[in-house]
Design a protein around this motif. Structure first.
Motif, PDB file in Angstrom:
ATOM      1  N   UNK A 120     -55.448  41.417  41.848  1.00 48.76           N
ATOM      2  CA  UNK A 120     -55.473  41.680  40.393  1.00 48.76           C
ATOM      3  C   UNK A 120     -56.034  43.073  40.111  1.00 48.76           C
ATOM      4  N   UNK A 121     -57.058  43.448  40.842  1.00 45.27           N
ATOM      5  CA  UNK A 121     -57.647  44.777  40.647  1.00 45.27           C
ATOM      6  C   UNK A 121     -56.641  45.880  40.982  1.00 45.27           C
ATOM      7  N   UNK A 122     -55.817  45.659  42.002  1.00 44.99           N
ATOM      8  CA  UNK A 122     -54.799  46.652  42.366  1.00 44.99           C
ATOM      9  C   UNK A 122     -53.779  46.814  41.252  1.00 44.99           C
ATOM     10  N   UNK A 123     -53.347  45.697  40.673  1.00 46.46           N
ATOM     11  CA  UNK A 123     -52.384  45.753  39.567  1.00 46.46           C
ATOM     12  C   UNK A 123     -53.024  46.415  38.354  1.00 46.46           C
ATOM     13  N   UNK A 124     -54.255  46.054  38.060  1.00 50.49           N
ATOM     14  CA  UNK A 124     -54.979  46.653  36.925  1.00 50.49           C
ATOM     15  C   UNK A 124     -55.049  48.172  37.080  1.00 50.49           C
ATOM     16  N   UNK A 125     -55.362  48.626  38.270  1.00 54.42           N
ATOM     17  CA  UNK A 125     -55.447  50.060  38.533  1.00 54.42           C
ATOM     18  C   UNK A 125     -54.103  50.752  38.304  1.00 54.42           C
ATOM     19  N   UNK A 126     -53.033  50.129  38.749  1.00 51.06           N
ATOM     20  CA  UNK A 126     -51.704  50.713  38.562  1.00 51.06           C
ATOM     21  C   UNK A 126     -51.323  50.750  37.082  1.00 51.06           C
ATOM     22  N   UNK A 127     -51.636  49.709  36.350  1.00 48.28           N
ATOM     23  CA  UNK A 127     -51.333  49.676  34.909  1.00 48.28           C
ATOM     24  C   UNK A 127     -52.178  50.708  34.159  1.00 48.28           C
ATOM     25  N   UNK A 128     -53.425  50.887  34.572  1.00 50.90           N
ATOM     26  CA  UNK A 128     -54.260  51.929  33.968  1.00 50.90           C
ATOM     27  C   UNK A 128     -53.674  53.313  34.249  1.00 50.90           C
ATOM     28  N   UNK A 129     -53.059  53.477  35.405  1.00 45.54           N
ATOM     29  CA  UNK A 129     -52.413  54.741  35.741  1.00 45.54           C
ATOM     30  C   UNK A 129     -51.247  55.040  34.825  1.00 45.54           C
ATOM     31  N   UNK A 130     -50.505  54.011  34.452  1.00 44.33           N
ATOM     32  CA  UNK A 130     -49.387  54.196  33.523  1.00 44.33           C
ATOM     33  C   UNK A 130     -49.914  54.562  32.141  1.00 44.33           C
ATOM     34  N   UNK A 131     -50.987  53.912  31.715  1.00 45.49           N
ATOM     35  CA  UNK A 131     -51.588  54.273  30.423  1.00 45.49           C
ATOM     36  C   UNK A 131     -52.111  55.714  30.463  1.00 45.49           C
ATOM     37  N   UNK A 132     -52.620  56.138  31.597  1.00 48.01           N
ATOM     38  CA  UNK A 132     -53.090  57.516  31.744  1.00 48.01           C
ATOM     39  C   UNK A 132     -51.930  58.512  31.615  1.00 48.01           C
ATOM     40  N   UNK A 133     -50.770  58.159  32.158  1.00 42.89           N
ATOM     41  CA  UNK A 133     -49.579  59.005  31.985  1.00 42.89           C
ATOM     42  C   UNK A 133     -49.260  59.171  30.506  1.00 42.89           C
ATOM     43  N   UNK A 134     -49.291  58.056  29.788  1.00 46.23           N
ATOM     44  CA  UNK A 134     -49.029  58.115  28.344  1.00 46.23           C
ATOM     45  C   UNK A 134     -50.058  59.007  27.652  1.00 46.23           C
ATOM     46  N   UNK A 135     -51.310  58.876  28.037  1.00 45.84           N
ATOM     47  CA  UNK A 135     -52.381  59.686  27.454  1.00 45.84           C
ATOM     48  C   UNK A 135     -52.125  61.174  27.695  1.00 45.84           C
ATOM     49  N   UNK A 136     -51.746  61.521  28.910  1.00 43.46           N
ATOM     50  CA  UNK A 136     -51.474  62.924  29.238  1.00 43.46           C
ATOM     51  C   UNK A 136     -50.336  63.486  28.399  1.00 43.46           C
ATOM     52  N   UNK A 137     -49.259  62.707  28.252  1.00 42.65           N
ATOM     53  CA  UNK A 137     -48.125  63.185  27.455  1.00 42.65           C
ATOM     54  C   UNK A 137     -48.490  63.264  25.974  1.00 42.65           C
ATOM     55  N   UNK A 138     -49.272  62.308  25.495  1.00 41.39           N
ATOM     56  CA  UNK A 138     -49.695  62.335  24.093  1.00 41.39           C
ATOM     57  C   UNK A 138     -50.589  63.533  23.794  1.00 41.39           C
ATOM     58  N   UNK A 139     -51.338  63.983  24.791  1.00 40.93           N
ATOM     59  CA  UNK A 139     -52.231  65.129  24.568  1.00 40.93           C
ATOM     60  C   UNK A 139     -51.444  66.419  24.324  1.00 40.93           C
ATOM     61  N   UNK A 140     -50.155  66.396  24.603  1.00 45.72           N
ATOM     62  CA  UNK A 140     -49.305  67.540  24.272  1.00 45.72           C
ATOM     63  C   UNK A 140     -48.867  67.503  22.808  1.00 45.72           C
ATOM     64  N   UNK A 141     -49.055  66.357  22.168  1.00 43.80           N
ATOM     65  CA  UNK A 141     -48.637  66.198  20.769  1.00 43.80           C
ATOM     66  C   UNK A 141     -49.806  66.136  19.799  1.00 43.80           C
ATOM     67  N   UNK A 142     -50.934  65.625  20.258  1.00 49.26           N
ATOM     68  CA  UNK A 142     -52.083  65.396  19.389  1.00 49.26           C
ATOM     69  C   UNK A 142     -53.313  66.056  19.997  1.00 49.26           C
ATOM     70  N   UNK A 143     -54.282  66.392  19.131  1.00 51.16           N
ATOM     71  CA  UNK A 143     -55.480  67.073  19.621  1.00 51.16           C
ATOM     72  C   UNK A 143     -56.728  66.196  19.614  1.00 51.16           C
TER      73      UNK A 143
END
Length: 195
Positions: A120-143
């Motif tokens: 479960x921890x491995x899956x959680x880590x991978x899902x957090x990584x996907x949310x981090x990708x979204x965060x990185x892309x959003x930081x190009x649109x919002x400050x």
């Protein structure tokens, strides 16, 4: 048979069976029968079923990352990059149709194990990584960091909720709808930011 060939055959068999029938319902004998290898060959490559499960979860992530890289290669704007995440989820779902689409293989795997287990921890880590990708892309649109994290969390919930529903319905239709919802949400947030 060379060791790496046997390992690939075992992992391919496990991937199909774990996704189709579930991890706990799939025994070692079933995996070796499908792979066409001796049981000793399995244990030479994966000392335990837990090691095979770990490899399965990682392989699902590698598959998704490859699909995401293809989508990302044609993304030209920050919004395109965000939507590439949604498109890659759909691509991954539709690639599982031959085995009977059952939703996200990683979430399905996590559901079979107790809280705080390594799986479960491995899956959680991978899902957090996907949310981090979204965060990185959003930081190009919002400050505003708080706004970025809030939107990333909403997008993550939309994404994971849609893949769960898609799995229940054995169809990627919800992933098509959620992509449009994500785009609308981002456009609305951009309009609010510029007012």
């Amino acid at each position: 048979m060379k060791s790496h060939q046997a390992k690939d055959k075992i992992l391919d068999a496990a991937k199909t069976l774990f996704y189709k029938d579930g991890i706990n319902a799939t025994g070692i004998n079933t995996i070796t029968d499908k792979a066409g290898v001796a049981k000793m060959s399995l244990y030479n490559n994966f000392p335990s079923k837990a090691d095979l499960v770990e490899a399965y979860i990682e392989s699902r992530n590698i598959e998704w990352q490859a699909l995401y890289a293809i989508r990302l290669a044609t993304a030209h704007t920050p919004l395109d990059k965000i939507l590439a995440v949604f498109d890659a989820y759909r691509d991954h779902a539709e690639s599982a149709v031959d085995n009977g689409f059952r939703g996200c293989g990683m979430l399905n795997a996590a559901a079979e194990f107790p809280a705080h287990s390594p799986e479960r921890d491995a899956v959680k880590l991978l899902k957090e990584g996907i949310e981090q990708l979204l965060t990185e892309h959003l930081s190009e649109l919002f400050s505003d960091p708080k706004q970025i994290q809030y939107i990333a969390t909403m997008l993550s919930f939309l994404l994971e909720g849609s893949i769960a529903r898609a799995g229940l319905e054995c169809s990627s239709d919800k992933l098509i709808i959620v992509r449009k919802m994500a785009e609308d949400l981002i456009q609305t947030q951009l309009q609010l930011t510029t007012k």
